[in-house]
Motif scaffolding. Structure first.
Motif, PDB file in Angstrom:
ATOM      1  N   GLY A 171      39.291  59.591 -25.574  1.00  0.00           N
ATOM      2  CA  GLY A 171      38.302  58.909 -26.414  1.00  0.00           C
ATOM      3  C   GLY A 171      38.752  58.699 -27.843  1.00  0.00           C
ATOM      4  N   LEU A 172      40.066  58.713 -28.075  1.00  0.00           N
ATOM      5  CA  LEU A 172      40.565  58.561 -29.450  1.00  0.00           C
ATOM      6  C   LEU A 172      41.488  57.353 -29.588  1.00  0.00           C
ATOM      7  N   GLY A 173      41.380  56.419 -28.646  1.00  0.00           N
ATOM      8  CA  GLY A 173      42.281  55.261 -28.633  1.00  0.00           C
ATOM      9  C   GLY A 173      42.277  54.482 -29.942  1.00  0.00           C
ATOM     10  N   ASP A 174      41.102  54.412 -30.597  1.00  0.00           N
ATOM     11  CA  ASP A 174      41.016  53.629 -31.835  1.00  0.00           C
ATOM     12  C   ASP A 174      41.644  54.343 -33.030  1.00  0.00           C
ATOM     13  N   TRP A 175      42.033  55.588 -32.841  1.00  0.00           N
ATOM     14  CA  TRP A 175      42.509  56.386 -33.974  1.00  0.00           C
ATOM     15  C   TRP A 175      44.008  56.660 -33.892  1.00  0.00           C
ATOM     16  N   ALA A 176      44.686  56.014 -32.965  1.00  0.00           N
ATOM     17  CA  ALA A 176      46.097  56.336 -32.714  1.00  0.00           C
ATOM     18  C   ALA A 176      46.966  56.230 -33.968  1.00  0.00           C
ATOM     19  N   THR A 177      46.730  55.218 -34.780  1.00  0.00           N
ATOM     20  CA  THR A 177      47.622  55.030 -35.932  1.00  0.00           C
ATOM     21  C   THR A 177      47.057  55.652 -37.212  1.00  0.00           C
ATOM     22  N   SER A 178      45.901  56.346 -37.102  1.00  0.00           N
ATOM     23  CA  SER A 178      45.335  57.021 -38.285  1.00  0.00           C
ATOM     24  C   SER A 178      46.115  58.302 -38.567  1.00  0.00           C
ATOM     25  N   ARG A 179      45.931  58.826 -39.776  1.00  0.00           N
ATOM     26  CA  ARG A 179      46.477  60.155 -40.109  1.00  0.00           C
ATOM     27  C   ARG A 179      45.466  61.224 -39.658  1.00  0.00           C
ATOM     28  N   PRO A 180      45.936  62.418 -39.312  1.00  0.00           N
ATOM     29  CA  PRO A 180      45.000  63.466 -38.890  1.00  0.00           C
ATOM     30  C   PRO A 180      43.887  63.706 -39.913  1.00  0.00           C
ATOM     31  N   SER A 181      44.201  63.544 -41.212  1.00  0.00           N
ATOM     32  CA  SER A 181      43.185  63.820 -42.249  1.00  0.00           C
ATOM     33  C   SER A 181      42.003  62.855 -42.169  1.00  0.00           C
ATOM     34  N   GLU A 182      42.169  61.727 -41.472  1.00  0.00           N
ATOM     35  CA  GLU A 182      41.065  60.762 -41.351  1.00  0.00           C
ATOM     36  C   GLU A 182      40.121  61.120 -40.199  1.00  0.00           C
ATOM     37  N   LEU A 183      40.479  62.120 -39.408  1.00  0.00           N
ATOM     38  CA  LEU A 183      39.666  62.492 -38.241  1.00  0.00           C
ATOM     39  C   LEU A 183      38.715  63.643 -38.597  1.00  0.00           C
ATOM     40  N   SER A 184      37.596  63.702 -37.886  1.00  0.00           N
ATOM     41  CA  SER A 184      36.697  64.854 -38.040  1.00  0.00           C
ATOM     42  C   SER A 184      37.342  66.068 -37.351  1.00  0.00           C
ATOM     43  N   GLY A 185      36.767  67.253 -37.603  1.00  0.00           N
ATOM     44  CA  GLY A 185      37.306  68.471 -36.989  1.00  0.00           C
ATOM     45  C   GLY A 185      37.344  68.381 -35.471  1.00  0.00           C
ATOM     46  N   GLY A 186      36.258  67.847 -34.881  1.00  0.00           N
ATOM     47  CA  GLY A 186      36.189  67.740 -33.413  1.00  0.00           C
ATOM     48  C   GLY A 186      37.235  66.775 -32.882  1.00  0.00           C
ATOM     49  N   MET A 187      37.437  65.670 -33.616  1.00  0.00           N
ATOM     50  CA  MET A 187      38.438  64.690 -33.160  1.00  0.00           C
ATOM     51  C   MET A 187      39.849  65.272 -33.274  1.00  0.00           C
ATOM     52  N   ARG A 188      40.092  66.036 -34.340  1.00  0.00           N
ATOM     53  CA  ARG A 188      41.425  66.658 -34.490  1.00  0.00           C
ATOM     54  C   ARG A 188      41.681  67.635 -33.347  1.00  0.00           C
ATOM     55  N   GLN A 189      40.645  68.367 -32.964  1.00  0.00           N
ATOM     56  CA  GLN A 189      40.858  69.323 -31.875  1.00  0.00           C
ATOM     57  C   GLN A 189      41.080  68.604 -30.547  1.00  0.00           C
ATOM     58  N   ARG A 190      40.392  67.467 -30.371  1.00  0.00           N
ATOM     59  CA  ARG A 190      40.654  66.681 -29.157  1.00  0.00           C
ATOM     60  C   ARG A 190      42.086  66.148 -29.163  1.00  0.00           C
ATOM     61  N   ALA A 191      42.544  65.724 -30.378  1.00  0.00           N
ATOM     62  CA  ALA A 191      43.924  65.212 -30.473  1.00  0.00           C
ATOM     63  C   ALA A 191      44.925  66.339 -30.174  1.00  0.00           C
ATOM     64  N   ALA A 192      44.619  67.540 -30.683  1.00  0.00           N
ATOM     65  CA  ALA A 192      45.529  68.667 -30.416  1.00  0.00           C
ATOM     66  C   ALA A 192      45.549  68.999 -28.927  1.00  0.00           C
ATOM     67  N   LEU A 193      44.386  68.887 -28.276  1.00  0.00           N
ATOM     68  CA  LEU A 193      44.336  69.097 -26.826  1.00  0.00           C
ATOM     69  C   LEU A 193      45.111  67.999 -26.099  1.00  0.00           C
ATOM     70  N   ALA A 194      44.975  66.758 -26.601  1.00  0.00           N
ATOM     71  CA  ALA A 194      45.724  65.642 -25.995  1.00  0.00           C
ATOM     72  C   ALA A 194      47.220  65.934 -26.051  1.00  0.00           C
ATOM     73  N   ARG A 195      47.673  66.481 -27.183  1.00  0.00           N
ATOM     74  CA  ARG A 195      49.099  66.805 -27.339  1.00  0.00           C
ATOM     75  C   ARG A 195      49.506  67.891 -26.342  1.00  0.00           C
ATOM     76  N   ALA A 196      48.670  68.928 -26.211  1.00  0.00           N
ATOM     77  CA  ALA A 196      49.010  70.004 -25.265  1.00  0.00           C
ATOM     78  C   ALA A 196      49.005  69.483 -23.829  1.00  0.00           C
ATOM     79  N   LEU A 197      48.053  68.594 -23.508  1.00  0.00           N
ATOM     80  CA  LEU A 197      47.969  68.072 -22.132  1.00  0.00           C
ATOM     81  C   LEU A 197      49.127  67.122 -21.839  1.00  0.00           C
ATOM     82  N   LEU A 198      49.538  66.358 -22.851  1.00  0.00           N
ATOM     83  CA  LEU A 198      50.647  65.414 -22.642  1.00  0.00           C
ATOM     84  C   LEU A 198      51.958  66.163 -22.383  1.00  0.00           C
ATOM     85  N   ALA A 199      52.040  67.380 -22.902  1.00  0.00           N
ATOM     86  CA  ALA A 199      53.243  68.174 -22.637  1.00  0.00           C
ATOM     87  C   ALA A 199      53.386  68.400 -21.129  1.00  0.00           C
TER      88      ALA A 199
END
Ligand SMILES: Nc1ncnc2c1ncn2[C@@H]1O[C@H](COP(=O)(O)OP(=O)(O)OP(=O)(O)O)[C@@H](O)[C@H]1O
Ligand SMILES: [Mg+2]
Length: 262
Positions: free
Chosen positions: A128-156
């Motif tokens: 659910g973060l497709g629109d934020w792909a080219t943003s910097r992490p600082s532009e995301l809310s805490g929940g979105m950053r944690q989803r992105a971090a989970l996305a990174r762990a899952l992509l591994a």
């Protein structure tokens, strides 16, 4: 060609002690086996050694005594190929885009930037973060950053996912939504999950088994509700008298170790 079957046990922590230099032991004789595909939640009061246990399993720390094996392999240098570790805090690199942060595990494996970015974008869309792909992490809310971090762990895409308070520091509503999202994402993947959390409801909802770490060892072991949930809405599960009884029992034990955790 036959596909090799994974070992029945994903993680073995065999009578492990851990003392940091010049400090008393944090863990003493921790013994634990995690079957392949199990979701294990580790709870316990602050400072009891939950992150230390995850770092030992991930091969970042060596036990003072005892042995750890992951997928039957005791060699800690092989751990990065078996485990994805989501450390406490989201640890997004601020100077990378969200997409390039998520692509890090692939880039570290030598995947080309173009392919890694494509797969990171697809995973971000799934999260659910497709629109934020080219943003910097600082532009995301805490929940979105944690989803992105989970996305990174899952992509591994490793057989064992080690997650240290993956939903920490989120408000209750966002946390509930992300728990549901993660629960759906994990259903049917066959991945083994070892997750640290302070939240007893979260432990019960996302795990097949909940263990309590206290006084340096495993002090409690209860069945979780991940597979019992079977598509039922969280409000219904939280109101189930059996769930409430399981929560009360765990909180009672946690309270016995001097911490009131909700
Ligand atoms: N690198 C280190 N060197 C020395 N002591 C450490 C180190 N890392 C952790 N500790 C100590 O080991 C103990 C366990 O720490 P750990 O981070 O594993 O606890 P935790 O259960 O994850 O706590 P929290 O819930 O607050 O995250 C603490 O007393 C901590 O101060
Ligand atoms: Mg910790």
């Amino acid at each position: 060609m036959s596909v090799p079957t994974p070992p029945a046990v994903a993680v073995t922590v065999d009578h492990v002690d851990l003392a940091y230099p010049k400090s008393p032991a944090v863990l003493t004789d921790v013994h634990l086996t995690v079957p392949t595909g199990e979701h294990l939640a580790v709870i316990g009061r602050s400072g009891c050694g939950k992150s230390t246990l995850l770092h030992l399993i991930g091969g970042l720390l060596a036990p003072t005594a005892g042995e750890i094996s992951v997928l039957g392999d005791t060699d800690p240098t092989a751990r990065p190929s078996h485990c994805a570790l989501m450390p406490q805090g989201d640890s997004m690199l601020p100077w990378f885009s969200v997409r390039d942060n998520v692509a890090v595990p692939l880039r570290n494996r030598g995947v080309s930037r173009r392919v890694a970015r494509g797969r990171a974008t697809a995973m971000l869309e799934r999260c659910g973060l497709g629109d934020w792909a080219t943003s910097r992490p600082s532009e995301l809310s805490g929940g979105m950053r944690q989803r992105a971090a989970l996305a990174r762990a899952l992509l591994a895409d490793k057989p064992v996912l080690l997650a240290d308070e993956p939903l920490g520091a989120l408000d209750a509503i966002t946390r509930g939504e992300i728990q549901d999202w993660l629960s759906e994402l994990l259903t049917g993947t066959g991945a083994t999950l070892v997750m640290v959390t302070h939240d007893v409801d979260e432990a019960l909802l996302l795990a097949d088994r909940v263990i309590l770490l206290a006084d340096g060892a495993v002090a409690g072991d209860w069945p979780g509700w991940f597979s019992r949930r079977a598509g039922r809405p969280r409000s219904e599960i939280l109101a189930d008298p059996d769930f409430a009884a399981a929560r009360a029992e765990i909180l009672r034990c946690l309270g016995g170790y001097g911490e009131a955790v909700a």
